[in-house]
Design an enzyme around this catalytic site. Structure first.
Site, PDB file in Angstrom:
ATOM      1  N   PHE A 132      95.761  -9.643  25.363  1.00 19.21           N
ATOM      2  CA  PHE A 132      96.556 -10.639  24.650  1.00 19.21           C
ATOM      3  C   PHE A 132      97.133  -9.977  23.409  1.00 19.21           C
ATOM      4  CE2 PHE A 132      97.398 -13.725  21.384  1.00 19.21           C
ATOM      5  CZ  PHE A 132      98.117 -14.687  22.057  1.00 19.21           C
ATOM      6  N   ASP A 216      95.487  -2.719  18.968  1.00 23.80           N
ATOM      7  CA  ASP A 216      95.695  -4.046  18.401  1.00 23.80           C
ATOM      8  C   ASP A 216      94.357  -4.480  17.806  1.00 23.80           C
ATOM      9  OD1 ASP A 216      95.766  -6.779  17.973  1.00 23.80           O
ATOM     10  OD2 ASP A 216      96.993  -7.209  19.738  1.00 23.80           O
ATOM     11  N   LYS A 245      95.623 -11.790  11.293  1.00 26.40           N
ATOM     12  CA  LYS A 245      94.546 -12.764  11.171  1.00 26.40           C
ATOM     13  C   LYS A 245      93.833 -12.752   9.805  1.00 26.40           C
ATOM     14  CE  LYS A 245      93.700 -14.403  15.776  1.00 26.40           C
ATOM     15  NZ  LYS A 245      94.394 -13.705  16.859  1.00 26.40           N
TER      16      LYS A 245
HETATM   17  C1  LIG Z   1      95.679 -13.556  17.485  1.00 19.62           C
HETATM   18  C2  LIG Z   1      96.067 -12.281  18.139  1.00 19.62           C
HETATM   19  C3  LIG Z   1      97.412 -11.897  18.242  1.00 19.62           C
HETATM   20  C4  LIG Z   1      98.550 -12.779  17.801  1.00 19.62           C
HETATM   21  O1  LIG Z   1      98.512 -13.061  16.433  1.00 19.62           O
HETATM   22  P1  LIG Z   1      99.383 -14.283  15.848  1.00 19.62           P
HETATM   23  O2  LIG Z   1      99.180 -14.195  14.359  1.00 19.62           O
HETATM   24  O3  LIG Z   1      98.858 -15.544  16.457  1.00 19.62           O
HETATM   25  O4  LIG Z   1     100.801 -14.043  16.238  1.00 19.62           O
HETATM   26  C5  LIG Z   1      97.679 -10.669  18.834  1.00 19.62           C
HETATM   27  N1  LIG Z   1      96.702  -9.867  19.262  1.00 19.62           N
HETATM   28  C6  LIG Z   1      95.401 -10.203  19.163  1.00 19.62           C
HETATM   29  C7  LIG Z   1      94.353  -9.263  19.636  1.00 19.62           C
HETATM   30  C8  LIG Z   1      95.046 -11.426  18.606  1.00 19.62           C
HETATM   31  O5  LIG Z   1      93.747 -11.774  18.541  1.00 19.62           O
END
Ligand SMILES: *Cc1c(COP(=O)(O)O)cnc(C)c1O
Length: 382
Positions: A132, A216, A245
């Site tokens: 994701f 990520d 986050k």
């Molecule tokens: C939450 C998340 C995203 C997306 O972040 P947003 O601030 O909601 O756009 C992307 N990658 C990972 C691993 C996430 O946990």
């Protein structure tokens, strides 16, 4: 306004892209939340790992109060000290290169995607099954989940999806590969830690063809797993990482952090954002960074995570307790119903990442008493 009033307004005027629980939060402090009736809850979701420092951490509140009355926004046509200071701290604490600021996780990944494409023009970007990376078109195209992608086709071309497997990654990375993008622990799809051998294989494959390895760390970063960045525990160093986050201590900010090799790929005009790296969010982020970089806190995150996982393993019906630090999940039948009962009956905020998986992401400032309290409340609803 009552909850019913809010629900009526939502039904009439809010685009229905979320399924909400029937709870309105009005106040938070540390690992506690209060609803509109003044009822206290224990928060083991932390705004999906945004409130790593807890709700309304005094240092973040103080930093925001101080900054908001002086200067909130200037654009990136000028300098502001909080952003430059934060960039230095992010780069020095991780990959040693340079930082691009944005406003969210998905935007951090968009920046990374553009950067690796520019570094290797027209190159393919390899992403993993179960990943994701966000909801905007580039990040969504890097998120190989049928239900999230299918309604929005056609997606951005140039992505290759591979199984989360060392040999498969080695085989798919070729001369025309620009990057491999992955989460060291896949969060939104249920807290699945990638084996170190897989990360090593991705590193070796990228080195073989001159591709960039991008982690990520939007969910795993900022101390969540017991080190400031999750990659520190793997022995594998990426060429770039993305964070968001928890970075802003509750305020919206994201960042792409590079190592030296990718530090000067973007030139003026290549990428930008009106809001990004504003003094207000950067001041909040510096205050949050002070909290999560503390080695004593990070060590406690590791210990409390162990305690939480051990406690969960002792509960009936709980399967496959997993995670690192305070990024924890377990499998159980009818997870969404359990999460709902935990919230409405036990006043404990949890999250279901799927029909069989419950995820726990408490603030990193919790104590052993709160871990044990959460375990007691979960024991009632399993
Ligand atoms: C939450 C998340 C995203 C997306 O972040 P947003 O601030 O909601 O756009 C992307 N990658 C990972 C691993 C996430 O946990």
């Amino acid at each position: 306004m009552t909850l019913a009033d809010l629900q009526a307004l939502e039904a009439e005027h809010v685009i229905p892209s979320y399924a909400r629980y029937p709870v309105e939060w009005v106040r938070g402090a540390g690992a506690r939340l209060w609803d509109a009736d003044g009822v206290e809850y224990l928060d083991f979701l932390a705004g999906i790992s945004v409130l790593n420092v807890g709700h309304c951490h005094p240092a973040v509140v103080e930093a925001v109060r101080d900054q908001v009355g002086r200067l909130t926004h200037t654009t990136n046509l000028f300098y502001n000290e909080p952003a430059m200071r934060l960039a230095g701290r992010l780069a020095r604490s991780s990959l040693g290169g340079k930082v691009f600021f944005c406003n969210s996780g998905t935007e951090a990944n968009e920046a990374a995607l553009k950067l690796v494409r520019k570094a290797k023009p027209r190159g393919t970007i390899v992403v993993l099954e179960g990943a994701f990376h966000g909801r905007t078109y580039g990040a969504l195209s890097a998120t190989p989940q049928e239900s999230k992608q299918a309604p929005f086709a056609p997606l951005v071309p140039g992505f290759a999806v591979v199984a989360a497997d060392a040999e498969a990654i080695a085989a798919v990375v070729r001369d025309d590969t620009a990057a491999v993008l992955l989460e060291p622990i896949q969060g939104e799809t249920g807290v699945h830690q990638l084996p170190v051998e897989l990360l090593e294989a991705a590193r070796a494959a990228c080195d073989r063809v001159g591709a960039a390895l991008v982690f990520d760390e939007i969910q795993t970063g900022m101390g969540r797993t017991g080190t400031l960045w999750a990659y520190e525990q793997t022995g594998v160093v990426p060429d770039a990482l993305t964070t968001a986050k928890a970075l802003g201590g509750g305020l919206p900010i994201g960042a792409l952090v590079t190592g030296p090799r990718l530090a000067d790929v973007f030139e003026p005009g290549d990428h930008g954002s009106t809001f990004a790296g504003g003094p207000l969010v950067a001041a909040a982020a510096n205050a949050a960074f002070d909290v999560v970089e503390d080695p004593a806190l990070l060590e406690r995150v590791g210990e409390l995570g162990e305690r939480l996982r051990e406690g969960l393993r002792a509960l009936p019906g709980v399967r496959d307790v997993r995670g690192a630090g305070l990024m924890v999940a377990f499998d159980i039948d009818e997870a969404p119903a359990l999460v709902r009962r935990a919230l409405l009956e036990q006043r404990l905020v949890l999250n279901a990442t799927g029909p069989q998986t419950v995820r726990l992401l408490p603030p990193l400032i919790v104590g052993t008493a709160e871990i044990d309290d959460a375990l007691r409340r979960i024991a009632v609803v399993v």
